[in-house]
Each structure stands twice: as structure tokens, then as C-alpha cells.
Design a protein around this motif. Structure first.
Motif, PDB file in Angstrom:
ATOM      1  N   MET A  11     -10.981  -0.707  -9.131  1.00 23.50           N
ATOM      2  CA  MET A  11     -10.738   0.009  -7.882  1.00 23.50           C
ATOM      3  C   MET A  11     -11.927  -0.282  -6.982  1.00 23.50           C
ATOM      4  O   MET A  11     -13.086  -0.179  -7.422  1.00 23.50           O
ATOM      5  N   SER A  22       0.841  -1.188   0.000  1.00 29.14           N
ATOM      6  CA  SER A  22       0.000   0.000   0.000  1.00 29.14           C
ATOM      7  C   SER A  22       0.877   1.239   0.000  1.00 29.14           C
ATOM      8  O   SER A  22       2.091   1.165   0.167  1.00 29.14           O
ATOM      9  N   ALA A  58      -2.929   2.983  -9.908  1.00 27.78           N
ATOM     10  CA  ALA A  58      -3.347   1.589  -9.685  1.00 27.78           C
ATOM     11  C   ALA A  58      -3.327   0.800 -10.992  1.00 27.78           C
ATOM     12  O   ALA A  58      -2.894  -0.348 -11.033  1.00 27.78           O
ATOM     13  N   ALA A  71      -7.371  -2.788  -6.805  1.00 26.72           N
ATOM     14  CA  ALA A  71      -6.750  -1.898  -5.825  1.00 26.72           C
ATOM     15  C   ALA A  71      -7.853  -1.396  -4.903  1.00 26.72           C
ATOM     16  O   ALA A  71      -9.019  -1.317  -5.293  1.00 26.72           O
ATOM     17  N   LEU A 101      -3.895   3.863  -1.115  1.00 29.10           N
ATOM     18  CA  LEU A 101      -4.032   2.900  -2.199  1.00 29.10           C
ATOM     19  C   LEU A 101      -3.413   1.595  -1.714  1.00 29.10           C
ATOM     20  O   LEU A 101      -2.311   1.599  -1.168  1.00 29.10           O
ATOM     21  N   PHE A 154      -9.103   1.791  -2.457  1.00 25.78           N
ATOM     22  CA  PHE A 154      -8.976   3.235  -2.292  1.00 25.78           C
ATOM     23  C   PHE A 154      -9.621   3.605  -0.965  1.00 25.78           C
ATOM     24  O   PHE A 154     -10.779   3.263  -0.716  1.00 25.78           O
ATOM     25  N   ALA A 158      -5.014   8.574  -8.536  1.00 24.70           N
ATOM     26  CA  ALA A 158      -4.980   7.298  -7.820  1.00 24.70           C
ATOM     27  C   ALA A 158      -5.355   6.146  -8.755  1.00 24.70           C
ATOM     28  O   ALA A 158      -4.700   5.095  -8.756  1.00 24.70           O
ATOM     29  N   GLU A 159      -6.367   6.341  -9.559  1.00 27.04           N
ATOM     30  CA  GLU A 159      -6.785   5.309 -10.518  1.00 27.04           C
ATOM     31  C   GLU A 159      -5.689   5.061 -11.557  1.00 27.04           C
ATOM     32  O   GLU A 159      -5.413   3.911 -11.913  1.00 27.04           O
TER      33      GLU A 159
END
Length: 183
Positions: free
Chosen positions: A129, A68, A120, A92, A85, A94, A116-117
Motif C-alpha cells: 500500500m 479505484s 487491496a 494499491a 483506494l 491509499f 482498506a488494506e
């Protein structure tokens, strides 16, 4: 851990949190969700949960875990947002998403969740996600739905009696799993 330091067009710097960030991140997360300070933003949980949202141990655990990362977002030298993450097989997770209440509602959250996406998908090869949201948070769930997340109807119980997650002010709290395919 995959270290990242990128700068967005609007002057945001994305980086991995370090041990030195723990107190700042706990304060940020608490300010976005609990107490009177959270009421200046729209993500407040102050009417449904009192007490803490997280603690230094919880944040440090995310920072130290090899699967993470705590993505920390700075603007003009100040930490203004963060999110967790975690790599979990083909998807993944979130979580711990917080934006400073003074900066909520101006589009910052959209930029952060997109980053973040992207991470990942590109760094971990995640195809989905996942996140959990308190099921009575209809405004927050609607915000995630506008970002492409879908409600699954899969619920898990709220950990009543475990004050590490807060002190519930109602007896109908559950977590709902939201999922987004990362194409």
C-alpha cells in the motif's frame, strides 16, 4: 469496480461511494482537514494550508475510475469516514482518508485503514500500500508508522500555485511517499 458492503463489529458499514455521495464526501474531507471545524480533530492542516482540500470533480473522478474506489463508512445511517483506494500494478494507493473530526482519536481510523488494506490485498492482490503525506505532518506520519507504514524519503514537490490542493501557508511543503507491505 468491486462493490463491497460489509459491516464491522462496531456497527460500521463499508460501501462504495455513489454519485449521490459526492457532496457529503467533499464536506467530510474538508471538515477533517481545513478551516476551523477541522481543529476539533487532530488531522487538521488548517495551520499549513488554507482553501480547499478537494472538490466535487476530484471525488467524482475517484468514484468513476475503473481502477479505484471511494470506500465510504457509515455509522447509524450517517457517513463518518472515507478513503480512496486505487489499483496500481502490484501495489494499491491509499488517499483522501477522512474521519469526522468529532470521531477522531477513538480508534475508528485504525479499523478503516485495516479494511482498506484487506480489500487491496484480497480483491486486487496488492503486495504493498502506498500513500503520500505532507512531509511536515510529523504527527500524522507517526500515526501511519504505528500502523506499519515506513517513510521512504522519496519526496515530490507540493503543487504550489494550484489552488485545487489548497493555499500553502509555508514554503517548505513536499509530499513524502509512505509504504507498507501487505502480507
Amino acid at each position: 469496480m468491486d462493490t463491497v458492503a460489509t459491516t464491522a463489529a462496531d456497527g460500521l458499514i463499508f460501501r462504495d461511494a455513489t454519485d449521490a455521495d459526492v457532496d457529503t464526501l467533499v464536506a467530510l474531507i474538508e471538515s477533517a482537514y481545513r478551516g476551523d471545524s477541522s481543529r476539533t480533530g487532530w488531522t487538521t492542516e488548517a495551520d499549513i494550508l488554507e482553501g480547499q482540500r478537494t472538490d466535487p470533480e476530484g471525488v467524482l473522478e475517484v468514484i468513476k475510475s475503473p481502477d479505484s474506489r471511494m470506500l465510504t463508512v457509515e455509522r447509524d445511517g450517517a457517513v463518518v469516514a472515507c478513503c480512496q483506494l486505487a489499483r496500481r500494478d502490484a501495489h494499491a494507493y491509499f488517499g483522501m482518508f477522512a474521519v469526522s473530526p468529532a470521531l477522531q482519536g477513538v480508534g475508528l481510523g485504525k479499523v478503516i485503514i485495516a479494511e482498506a488494506e484487506r480489500h487491496a490485498r484480497e480483491a486486487w492482490g496488492a503486495t504493498e500500500m502506498h500513500m503520500v503525506v505532507v512531509s511536515v505532518r510529523n504527527d500524522l506520519i507517526a500515526w501511519y508508522e504505528r500502523r506499519g507504514y515506513r517513510r521512504t524519503g522519496r519526496m515530490t514537490p507540493f503543487p504550489y500555485g494550484d489552488e485545487r490542493y489548497g493555499i500553502p501557508q509555508r514554503d517548505d511543503l513536499r509530499f513524502e511517499l509512505l509504504v507498507k507491505e501487505l502480507a
